[in-house]
Design a protein around this motif. Sequence first.
Motif, mmCIF file in Angstrom:
data_model
loop_
_atom_site.group_PDB
_atom_site.id
_atom_site.type_symbol
_atom_site.label_atom_id
_atom_site.label_comp_id
_atom_site.label_asym_id
_atom_site.label_seq_id
_atom_site.Cartn_x
_atom_site.Cartn_y
_atom_site.Cartn_z
ATOM 1 N N VAL A 16 52.311 34.958 36.649
ATOM 2 C CA VAL A 16 51.203 35.916 36.610
ATOM 3 C C VAL A 16 49.920 35.104 36.455
ATOM 4 O O VAL A 16 49.842 34.216 35.614
ATOM 5 C CB VAL A 16 51.369 36.957 35.473
ATOM 6 N N ASP A 17 48.934 35.400 37.290
ATOM 7 C CA ASP A 17 47.724 34.578 37.347
ATOM 8 C C ASP A 17 46.485 35.447 37.484
ATOM 9 O O ASP A 17 46.528 36.497 38.140
ATOM 10 C CB ASP A 17 47.796 33.626 38.545
ATOM 11 N N PRO A 18 45.363 35.002 36.888
ATOM 12 C CA PRO A 18 44.135 35.805 36.956
ATOM 13 C C PRO A 18 43.663 36.118 38.372
ATOM 14 O O PRO A 18 43.118 37.195 38.618
ATOM 15 C CB PRO A 18 43.106 34.940 36.210
ATOM 16 N N TYR A 19 43.866 35.192 39.325
ATOM 17 C CA TYR A 19 43.365 35.433 40.680
ATOM 18 C C TYR A 19 43.997 36.670 41.312
ATOM 19 O O TYR A 19 43.435 37.262 42.248
ATOM 20 C CB TYR A 19 43.610 34.206 41.567
ATOM 21 N N MET A 20 45.158 37.073 40.802
ATOM 22 C CA MET A 20 45.844 38.228 41.378
ATOM 23 C C MET A 20 45.031 39.501 41.191
ATOM 24 O O MET A 20 45.145 40.442 41.989
ATOM 25 C CB MET A 20 47.238 38.368 40.758
ATOM 26 N N ARG A 21 44.203 39.538 40.143
ATOM 27 C CA ARG A 21 43.344 40.709 39.933
ATOM 28 C C ARG A 21 42.393 40.894 41.111
ATOM 29 O O ARG A 21 42.163 42.027 41.571
ATOM 30 C CB ARG A 21 42.550 40.557 38.627
ATOM 31 N N GLY A 22 41.837 39.813 41.624
ATOM 32 C CA GLY A 22 40.926 39.908 42.751
ATOM 33 C C GLY A 22 41.599 40.426 44.007
ATOM 34 O O GLY A 22 40.974 41.124 44.822
ATOM 35 N N ARG A 23 42.868 40.129 44.173
ATOM 36 C CA ARG A 23 43.594 40.569 45.370
ATOM 37 C C ARG A 23 43.934 42.059 45.327
ATOM 38 O O ARG A 23 44.377 42.622 46.326
ATOM 39 C CB ARG A 23 44.870 39.747 45.542
ATOM 40 N N MET A 24 43.742 42.686 44.174
ATOM 41 C CA MET A 24 43.988 44.126 44.073
ATOM 42 C C MET A 24 42.824 44.948 44.605
ATOM 43 O O MET A 24 42.928 46.170 44.750
ATOM 44 C CB MET A 24 44.271 44.502 42.610
ATOM 45 N N VAL A 25 41.719 44.288 44.905
ATOM 46 C CA VAL A 25 40.530 44.949 45.445
ATOM 47 C C VAL A 25 40.535 44.806 46.959
ATOM 48 O O VAL A 25 40.800 43.723 47.490
ATOM 49 C CB VAL A 25 39.242 44.319 44.866
ATOM 50 N N ASP A 26 40.246 45.872 47.668
ATOM 51 C CA ASP A 26 40.217 45.842 49.126
ATOM 52 C C ASP A 26 38.860 45.318 49.583
ATOM 53 O O ASP A 26 37.967 46.077 49.976
ATOM 54 C CB ASP A 26 40.478 47.237 49.701
ATOM 55 N N ALA A 27 38.722 43.997 49.502
ATOM 56 C CA ALA A 27 37.457 43.367 49.873
ATOM 57 C C ALA A 27 37.752 41.967 50.398
ATOM 58 O O ALA A 27 38.737 41.339 49.995
ATOM 59 C CB ALA A 27 36.527 43.291 48.658
ATOM 60 N N PRO A 28 36.913 41.448 51.306
ATOM 61 C CA PRO A 28 37.138 40.104 51.835
ATOM 62 C C PRO A 28 37.066 39.058 50.725
ATOM 63 O O PRO A 28 36.237 39.142 49.816
ATOM 64 C CB PRO A 28 35.974 39.912 52.827
ATOM 65 N N SER A 29 37.955 38.072 50.791
ATOM 66 C CA SER A 29 37.962 36.985 49.824
ATOM 67 C C SER A 29 38.642 35.789 50.470
ATOM 68 O O SER A 29 38.894 35.778 51.674
ATOM 69 C CB SER A 29 38.686 37.407 48.536
#
Length: 333
Positions: free
Chosen positions: A46-59
């Motif tokens: 489990v990693d903090p970056y996974m939170r960003g991938r839960m948002v439907d936005a370019p990254s």
Amino acid sequence: MSNNKQILLAKRPEGTPDKDTFKIVETEIKKPGDGEILIRTIYVSVDPYMRGRMVDAPSYVPPYQLDDVLGGGAIGEVVESKSQRFAQGDIVIGSYGWQSYYKAKEDEVRKIDKDIAPISTHLGILGMPGLTAYFGLLDIGKPKEGETVVISGAAGAVGSVVGQIAKIKGARVIGIAGTDEKNQYLKEELHFDEAINYKTTSNLQEDIAKACPNGVDVYFDNVGGEISDAVHANLNKYARISICGAISSYNLEGEDIGPRIQTTLIKKSVLMQGFTLGDFADRFAEGSQALAQWLQEDKLKYEETIKEGFDNIPEAFLDLFKGNNIGKLLVKV
């Protein structure tokens, strides 16, 4: 052999995720075909970056799709193989995420050496967090002997390795963490020179100044927010800032607004650079070799916070944002 348990993204969170963000389902275990293997998961990351991938936005990585398995680092044992590259009993690592079994193509995973160190380390100090620390500090921070390195999120999987590498390079190291227990670990076990509890300080900027009488030469930033504002006020001329994470803002519902840093960067000729581990993909072998050697020479130590049970993966993920871990946070399935 039981069914395959999977954890899916049930909804996109607004603010801090909760248990309703996730959905646990059971599916039939798929048999491998030619050139494929079946993996029984042992550990998931489990990693903090996974939170960003839960948002439907370019990254820098594609967002998770609703009702799909949450992808991320996982280690497992090959229980059935129809590939010439892998045999039953091999231990492999891949990014197939939160599921108890996975049918993988032979080029989706790689075999790991279970004799170097415990296999869990390949998701921690010998894996993504260790490599992130290695390249983020040495390529961007470039610490010199006698310089002062400050690390936020210092007791986490990345920060704890950053500090130890900085010590290997002869730097003075100051860690910022959120509990006295973590700071005791940083000083007594990892030999940081100083550690600051940002939750109990009455003036973080002043405490950083006291801990860094010669100023800050390198700042490894895992956190962002007000903690980083306090560090920025203590930067030396020609300081380097390595931006690894900004966990303080990941669950904000509004804009992350704070003091502007441009004037500080100009007046002190500071280099500030963000990065992701993928920027160094062609040099992973270099980093892995260095980390393994330091580990074998007892120049690096590591701590793992391991939760038990597949169904506890979402709770473990939420613990990241509560600061409930020292070192790498894993779930043993």
